[in-house]
Design a protein around this motif. Structure first.
Motif, PDB file in Angstrom:
ATOM      1  N   ASP A 633     -69.174-108.261  60.640  1.00 51.91           N
ATOM      2  CA  ASP A 633     -69.853-109.565  60.815  1.00 51.91           C
ATOM      3  C   ASP A 633     -70.870-109.499  61.921  1.00 51.91           C
ATOM      4  O   ASP A 633     -71.872-110.239  61.920  1.00 51.91           O
ATOM      5  CB  ASP A 633     -68.803-110.653  61.134  1.00 51.91           C
ATOM      6  CG  ASP A 633     -67.851-110.880  59.956  1.00 51.91           C
ATOM      7  OD1 ASP A 633     -68.275-110.539  58.816  1.00 51.91           O
ATOM      8  OD2 ASP A 633     -66.723-111.319  60.178  1.00 51.91           O
ATOM      9  N   ARG A 634     -70.634-108.658  62.885  1.00 51.60           N
ATOM     10  CA  ARG A 634     -71.542-108.600  64.018  1.00 51.60           C
ATOM     11  C   ARG A 634     -72.694-107.629  63.779  1.00 51.60           C
ATOM     12  O   ARG A 634     -73.582-107.513  64.623  1.00 51.60           O
ATOM     13  CB  ARG A 634     -70.760-108.171  65.266  1.00 51.60           C
ATOM     14  CG  ARG A 634     -69.624-109.134  65.600  1.00 51.60           C
ATOM     15  CD  ARG A 634     -68.848-108.655  66.793  1.00 51.60           C
ATOM     16  NE  ARG A 634     -69.678-108.589  67.969  1.00 51.60           N
ATOM     17  CZ  ARG A 634     -69.250-108.163  69.155  1.00 51.60           C
ATOM     18  NH1 ARG A 634     -67.990-107.777  69.291  1.00 51.60           N
ATOM     19  NH2 ARG A 634     -70.074-108.123  70.191  1.00 51.60           N
ATOM     20  N   ASP A 635     -72.654-106.913  62.663  1.00 48.82           N
ATOM     21  CA  ASP A 635     -73.742-105.972  62.357  1.00 48.82           C
ATOM     22  C   ASP A 635     -74.952-106.728  61.851  1.00 48.82           C
ATOM     23  O   ASP A 635     -74.840-107.711  61.118  1.00 48.82           O
ATOM     24  CB  ASP A 635     -73.304-104.948  61.297  1.00 48.82           C
ATOM     25  CG  ASP A 635     -72.249-104.011  61.836  1.00 48.82           C
ATOM     26  OD1 ASP A 635     -72.288-103.722  63.048  1.00 48.82           O
ATOM     27  OD2 ASP A 635     -71.391-103.556  61.045  1.00 48.82           O
ATOM     28  N   SER A 636     -76.094-106.292  62.242  1.00 53.24           N
ATOM     29  CA  SER A 636     -77.345-106.916  61.805  1.00 53.24           C
ATOM     30  C   SER A 636     -77.555-106.630  60.328  1.00 53.24           C
ATOM     31  O   SER A 636     -77.223-105.548  59.820  1.00 53.24           O
ATOM     32  CB  SER A 636     -78.514-106.375  62.631  1.00 53.24           C
ATOM     33  OG  SER A 636     -79.722-106.853  62.141  1.00 53.24           O
ATOM     34  N   HIS A 660     -86.123 -98.648  55.750  1.00 58.01           N
ATOM     35  CA  HIS A 660     -85.794-100.046  56.078  1.00 58.01           C
ATOM     36  C   HIS A 660     -84.654-100.479  55.164  1.00 58.01           C
ATOM     37  O   HIS A 660     -84.817-100.485  53.935  1.00 58.01           O
ATOM     38  CB  HIS A 660     -87.022-100.945  55.889  1.00 58.01           C
ATOM     39  CG  HIS A 660     -88.154-100.572  56.810  1.00 58.01           C
ATOM     40  ND1 HIS A 660     -88.226-100.997  58.105  1.00 58.01           N
ATOM     41  CD2 HIS A 660     -89.251 -99.801  56.610  1.00 58.01           C
ATOM     42  CE1 HIS A 660     -89.323-100.515  58.677  1.00 58.01           C
ATOM     43  NE2 HIS A 660     -89.968 -99.775  57.781  1.00 58.01           N
ATOM     44  N   LEU A 661     -83.522-100.805  55.736  1.00 55.46           N
ATOM     45  CA  LEU A 661     -82.316-101.152  54.978  1.00 55.46           C
ATOM     46  C   LEU A 661     -81.927-102.597  55.301  1.00 55.46           C
ATOM     47  O   LEU A 661     -81.904-102.994  56.483  1.00 55.46           O
ATOM     48  CB  LEU A 661     -81.177-100.205  55.320  1.00 55.46           C
ATOM     49  CG  LEU A 661     -81.490 -98.698  55.186  1.00 55.46           C
ATOM     50  CD1 LEU A 661     -80.309 -97.870  55.654  1.00 55.46           C
ATOM     51  CD2 LEU A 661     -81.849 -98.365  53.743  1.00 55.46           C
ATOM     52  N   ILE A 662     -81.630-103.349  54.262  1.00 60.07           N
ATOM     53  CA  ILE A 662     -81.213-104.760  54.409  1.00 60.07           C
ATOM     54  C   ILE A 662     -79.905-104.942  53.654  1.00 60.07           C
ATOM     55  O   ILE A 662     -79.792-104.570  52.479  1.00 60.07           O
ATOM     56  CB  ILE A 662     -82.289-105.715  53.883  1.00 60.07           C
ATOM     57  CG1 ILE A 662     -83.569-105.574  54.720  1.00 60.07           C
ATOM     58  CG2 ILE A 662     -81.793-107.150  53.909  1.00 60.07           C
ATOM     59  CD1 ILE A 662     -84.692-106.447  54.244  1.00 60.07           C
ATOM     60  N   ASP A 677     -87.620-114.023  62.710  1.00 61.44           N
ATOM     61  CA  ASP A 677     -88.229-113.032  63.586  1.00 61.44           C
ATOM     62  C   ASP A 677     -87.769-111.636  63.177  1.00 61.44           C
ATOM     63  O   ASP A 677     -86.859-111.472  62.364  1.00 61.44           O
ATOM     64  CB  ASP A 677     -87.817-113.326  65.033  1.00 61.44           C
ATOM     65  CG  ASP A 677     -88.470-114.613  65.518  1.00 61.44           C
ATOM     66  OD1 ASP A 677     -89.519-114.954  64.943  1.00 61.44           O
ATOM     67  OD2 ASP A 677     -87.916-115.220  66.453  1.00 61.44           O
ATOM     68  N   PRO A 678     -88.338-110.682  63.775  1.00 63.44           N
ATOM     69  CA  PRO A 678     -87.901-109.309  63.449  1.00 63.44           C
ATOM     70  C   PRO A 678     -86.437-109.104  63.745  1.00 63.44           C
ATOM     71  O   PRO A 678     -85.785-109.950  64.310  1.00 63.44           O
ATOM     72  CB  PRO A 678     -88.792-108.450  64.352  1.00 63.44           C
ATOM     73  CG  PRO A 678     -89.993-109.280  64.608  1.00 63.44           C
ATOM     74  CD  PRO A 678     -89.508-110.708  64.644  1.00 63.44           C
ATOM     75  N   LEU A 679     -85.960-107.919  63.329  1.00 62.27           N
ATOM     76  CA  LEU A 679     -84.547-107.614  63.421  1.00 62.27           C
ATOM     77  C   LEU A 679     -84.023-107.936  64.810  1.00 62.27           C
ATOM     78  O   LEU A 679     -84.624-107.541  65.826  1.00 62.27           O
ATOM     79  CB  LEU A 679     -84.299-106.125  63.118  1.00 62.27           C
ATOM     80  CG  LEU A 679     -84.566-105.711  61.672  1.00 62.27           C
ATOM     81  CD1 LEU A 679     -84.429-104.210  61.559  1.00 62.27           C
ATOM     82  CD2 LEU A 679     -83.653-106.432  60.726  1.00 62.27           C
ATOM     83  N   PRO A 680     -82.942-108.773  64.901  1.00 61.91           N
ATOM     84  CA  PRO A 680     -82.436-109.193  66.211  1.00 61.91           C
ATOM     85  C   PRO A 680     -81.836-108.020  66.952  1.00 61.91           C
ATOM     86  O   PRO A 680     -81.459-107.015  66.383  1.00 61.91           O
ATOM     87  CB  PRO A 680     -81.376-110.220  65.855  1.00 61.91           C
ATOM     88  CG  PRO A 680     -80.887-109.807  64.515  1.00 61.91           C
ATOM     89  CD  PRO A 680     -82.078-109.247  63.798  1.00 61.91           C
ATOM     90  N   SER A 681     -81.784-108.212  68.227  1.00 62.78           N
ATOM     91  CA  SER A 681     -81.148-107.195  69.058  1.00 62.78           C
ATOM     92  C   SER A 681     -79.644-107.312  68.938  1.00 62.78           C
ATOM     93  O   SER A 681     -79.107-108.199  68.294  1.00 62.78           O
ATOM     94  CB  SER A 681     -81.571-107.376  70.516  1.00 62.78           C
ATOM     95  OG  SER A 681     -82.971-107.318  70.621  1.00 62.78           O
TER      96      SER A 681
END
Length: 928
Positions: A633-636, A660-662, A677-681
């Motif tokens: 769950d915590r993985d982007s 690029h993997l989604i 926004d772009p991929l979160p930290s």
């Protein structure tokens, strides 16, 4: 009676000498005979030898007439063929007292080889006057000597022969004496003084006479001697020998001092008148040289070594005299017996050297003459060749031999022969002598060049410097001079004849092969040359050798990434992964090729950068990206992998690819995230950051948040008209998402979507739109941005239009046997085992497309299905291998050989949550 018979014999010899000469000449019918007087001046003409031999004057230079004799009495004029006197000839020195003086010699003619025998008769001239040994002679004659008593006197010596020799003696006028002529057994005349009447000592006790010797020359020549006679008292009994002539045989090898014979005389007188002394009387110089006579005993001994070849016999006249000067005479005839004391001689008269090595059998090499001074069997000589099978001797004429070849000559085997010829007589024991003839063999071009190797294999690394030597061929030719001088050339090649000169050349002198250009292993891996070594002989001989040049590979080509790559418009693709993907799920596959071969084309895949390093695993040899664990769950939801592809060269070359993997179960689920926004930290990192900053800046952040919310609300209100892009019946002029340029090897499918501004739903529908809708009704400019970095560039995710997914094309379905891999359906490993690179065209095409398909859709096949991305639109039947580089010989895709299936979701045993494809393209127009 004795004196008269001797004179008659002499006269008969003088009369018969012309006839004897004719008989002698008739005994030698094969000889050419001339007669000349002695003492002729030098270069006097004896006769025209060429005419007498029947030789033409024109052929004289080639016949090369020459005289072969022990002494150079004569010579031949090479131009006229005249036989000339070489030096003044003294007949007396050559023949002595012999009545017939003949000089025999041989004339040798070449081309063809002939030998002619010539005899020249020397005629005596009256060039010597008679001479007495003693100019004065003393005699003691008793007064009681009866008239008629003969007193032998010393004869005069005349070296001339025949009529020019001594003929008569004359005594001066007196009343008591006269002279008569006597002849010795050897034919010489000597005078005797005859008492005509009694002497009277009281009247004349001393008489002096003059004795004159006259020869028969014209004019005659003479010599004188004075005779002094002392009249003595009476001694009337002279010594007496037992016989007048004694005969003795003597071997020629007796030493000096050897006793030959002892003469004895008796005297009937008594007392002093009976004492006898012995002495040589009327002997020549040769007798006094070789023999000694004891005056008291009468013993004759040898004084020097005898030589049968010098004289075969000697006549020793001995006088026995008492004190009253009464004397008697006897003759000792000594015959010399021949011994084999002279070794035969070998004389080389002609040598034909150097001798060509291709001379036929029987070629005359030399002309040899033998000679032995002994007589009989001791002088019979035979010759042979010592231990040399290449030459033999053949008898040619009397005492002449020809040395001829007996086998084929080879200069390269034996360049020089030392032929030893031995001459042996038939004496007991036999004597022999030898001579060595050195024969040089001249070279002919009978050997072709020979290469030191049967063939040459040359390894040359590509990118070699032009003009550098790559090999050297060497051939040897054992011939001499130009026959052994070798030059090299290239006579054939499997290269194009016009292009051959631009590839290689050979130095014609050294055989060094030079590269005229830098070779490229990827264009030319090997070529064949045929080189020729040719000598300079006439005719020239040659030999060929093959040379195979192998161009070695260098690591001069970096790997080339076929998937993923940027589209021509600069956009990048992304891969969608189901959220329910289990560990080991195949997400995508990096496909790369290398134009090099061998280890230089052995590719390995490495992760350089990852958003979450522990989430994915990368196959070292296959390039397959799989999930390493389940998504938390915590993985982007958005992940980025920077993959490096390295080859196995030294040093290795590499290329990079960005994935690029989604994580999403459907396309509708992923689109709202694309507008953020772009991929979160990492949430954990942001929380720590906010906690630290919030204590100091909470007031400022709250104010900025209120201002930002108001600004966004006002902006959305002003663009409400853009929500009509999802109304039914709207359409766009854009076609399906197939890129026009698909030759770069990237996956072909892209999605063009639009986002409704007024909708609260996160569901996305793909609609069939019509061309009548105006472009301004579509909300294609107001999009969200997601980061997509390929290198250091951010790539927009949402494109400008909505496209429709293409139906699957069943033409590209693969059977189990057609699935790519090293052996059909067998899976490989990732241990780095060296792969098999022998692919045919169809397998290579299938492997590249299958690899690209697996990277594009982990749960679908090329043939279609729910998750297909429309590969038929781009890789349909019209797509041929010409759009993909030909790497059949050097591309390796080691590792897994995962097969393609016809059902979606079979790869990992689970179907994805959504039926749509998992490959998406981020748009170019993203707001930062």
């Amino acid at each position: 009676m004795g004196r008269g018979s001797g004179s008659r014999i002499t006269r008969w010899l003088q009369v018969l000498s012309p006839f004897l000469l004719l008989l002698f000449c008739g005994a030698l019918p094969d000889q050419i005979r001339y007669s000349i007087p002695e003492e002729l001046a030098k270069n006097s003409v004896v006769g025209n030898l060429a005419k007498d031999l029947g030789l033409g004057v024109q052929g004289l230079p080639t016949r090369k007439l020459r005289v072969s004799a022990e002494k150079d009495y004569f010579t031949v004029n090479p131009e006229s063929g005249d036989l000339l006197v070489a030096n003044r000839i003294d007949r007396e020195q050559v023949c002595g007292k012999q009545p017939l003086c003949v000089l025999e010699f041989d004339i040798v003619a070449e081309k063809p080889l002939n030998i002619f025998h010539v005899a020249v008769i020397l005629q005596d001239i009256n060039d010597n006057a008679p001479q007495f040994k003693q100019s004065e002679v003393d005699l003691n004659i008793g007064e009681s000597t009866r008239p008629g008593k003969a007193f032998p006197l010393e004869p005069a010596l005349d070296s001339d022969a025949g009529s020019n020799s001594l003929q008569k003696y004359y005594l001066g006028d007196n009343d008591y004496f006269e002279v008569t002529e006597k002849e010795s057994p050897d034919g010489r005349k000597y005078p005797e003084l005859i008492l005509k009447r009694f002497l009277d000592r009281e009247e004349h006790n001393f008489h002096q006479l003059v004795l004159t010797a006259v020869d028969g020359g014209d004019p005659p020549r003479s010599g004188t001697s004075r005779i002094r006679i002392q009249v003595t008292d009476v001694n009337d009994n002279p010594p007496v020998f037992s016989q007048d002539v004694y005969r003795v045989t003597l071997r020629e090898d007796v030493p000096p001092g050897f006793s030959v014979f002892q003469v004895t005389a008796t005297d009937q007188d008594e007392g002093v008148n009976a004492e006898i002394t012995y002495a040589f009387h009327n002997v020549d110089e040769q007798v006094e040289r070789f023999f000694n006579l004891d005056k008291q005993t009468g013993e004759i001994t040898t004084k020097d070594n005898l030589d049968f070849e010098t004289a075969k016999s000697y006549s020793l006249n001995v006088e026995a005299k008492d004190p009253g000067d009464l004397a008697s005479h006897c003759s000792v005839q000594v015959e010399i017996l021949d011994e084999n004391d002279c070794a035969p001689e070998v004389i080389v008269t002609s040598v034909f050297t150097p001798l060509p090595e291709d001379s036929p059998l029987g070629t005359v090499v030399a002309l040899i003459k033998t000679r032995d001074k002994d007589s009989g069997e001791n002088g019979d000589v035979y010759c042979n060749v010592l231990r040399n099978a290449a030459f033999v001797l053949k008898s040619f004429s009397k005492n002449y031999y020809k040395l001829v070849t007996d086998r084929t000559l080879d200069r390269e085997e034996i360049p020089e022969y030392n032929v030893t010829i031995i001459a042996t007589d038939r004496g007991k024991p036999p004597l022999s002598s030898n001579i060595i003839i050195t024969l040089h063999i001249s070279d002919v071009n009978d050997n072709a060049p020979v290469f030191h190797q049967a063939s040459y294999v040359v390894h040359v690394a590509e990118n070699n410097p032009p003009g550098a030597s790559i090999a050297q061929v060497s051939a040897s030719d054992p011939d001499l001079g130009s026959n052994g001088q070798v030059s090299y050339s290239i006579i054939a090649s499997d290269l194009d004849p016009k292009a051959l000169l631009s590839f290689v050349s050979v130095n014609q002198d050294s055989g060094v092969v030079f590269a005229q250009r830098a070779f490229d292993h990827e264009q030319l891996r090997s070529f064949q040359l045929t080189l020729q070594a040719r000598d300079q002989g006439s005719p020239a001989l040659s030999a060929n050798v093959s040379m195979r040049v192998l161009v070695g590979d260098l690591n001069d080509n970096a790997p080339r990434v076929l998937y993923p790559t940027l589209e021509p418009d600069g956009s990048a693709l992304f891969d969608m992964v189901p959220r329910s993907a289990e560990p080991g799920y195949l997400v995508t596959k990096v496909v790369a090729v290398d134009a090099d071969s061998g280890h230089n084309a052995w590719l390995s895949y490495h992760v350089l950068q990852a958003s979450d390093p522990g989430l994915f695993s990368l196959g070292l040899r296959t390039g397959e990206v799989r999930t390493a664990r389940a998504l938390g769950d915590r993985d982007s939801a958005r992940q980025r992998l920077l993959v490096a592809v390295r080859d196995g060269g030294q040093p290795p070359l590499s290329a990079t690819a960005t994935l690029h993997l989604i994580f999403a179960d459907s396309l509708q689920e992923v689109l709202p995230d694309l507008s953020d926004d772009p991929l979160p930290s990492d949430p954990q990192s942001e929380l720590q950051f906010y906690l630290v900053v919030a204590l100091a800046l909470i007031s400022v952040l709250f104010l900025l948040a209120v201002i930002l919310a108001i600004a966004l609300r006002l902006r959305c209100s002003s663009s409400s008209a853009a929500w009509g892009c999802f109304q039914p019946g709207l359409s766009s002029n854009s076609a399906t998402g197939v890129l026009p340029n698909y030759s770069q090897g990237t996956l072909p499918y892209s999605y063009n979507v639009c986002i409704a501004s007024q909708s609260a739903k996160t569901e996305f529908n793909f609609l069939n739109v019509t061309p009548e809708v105006a472009p301004q009704d579509l909300l294609c400019d107001d999009t969200s941005w997601i980061p997509d970095t390929l290198g250091d560039t951010e790539v927009p995710f949402v494109s400008d239009s909505v496209s429709k997914q293409a139906p699957p094309n069943t033409d590209w379905r693969f059977s189990q046997a057609q699935r790519p891999g090293t052996s059909g359906s067998q899976n490989g490993d990732e241990t780095g085992t060296w792969p098999n690179n022998q692919f045919d065209t169809e397998m290579l095409q299938a492997m590249i497309l299958a690899s690209a398909s697996e990277a594009a859709d982990g749960s679908s096949t090329l043939g279609g299905g729910a998750g297909t991305m429309g590969l038929s639109a781009r890789y349909g039947p019209q797509f041929t291998l010409q759009h993909v580089p030909d790497y059949r010989q050097n591309v390796y895709i080691p590792g897994s050989n995962a097969t393609l299936t016809n059902a979606a979701g079979k790869r990992d045993g689970k179907a994805p949550a959504g039926g749509n494809g998992n490959k998406k393209k981020s748009g170019k127009k993203e707001k930062k």
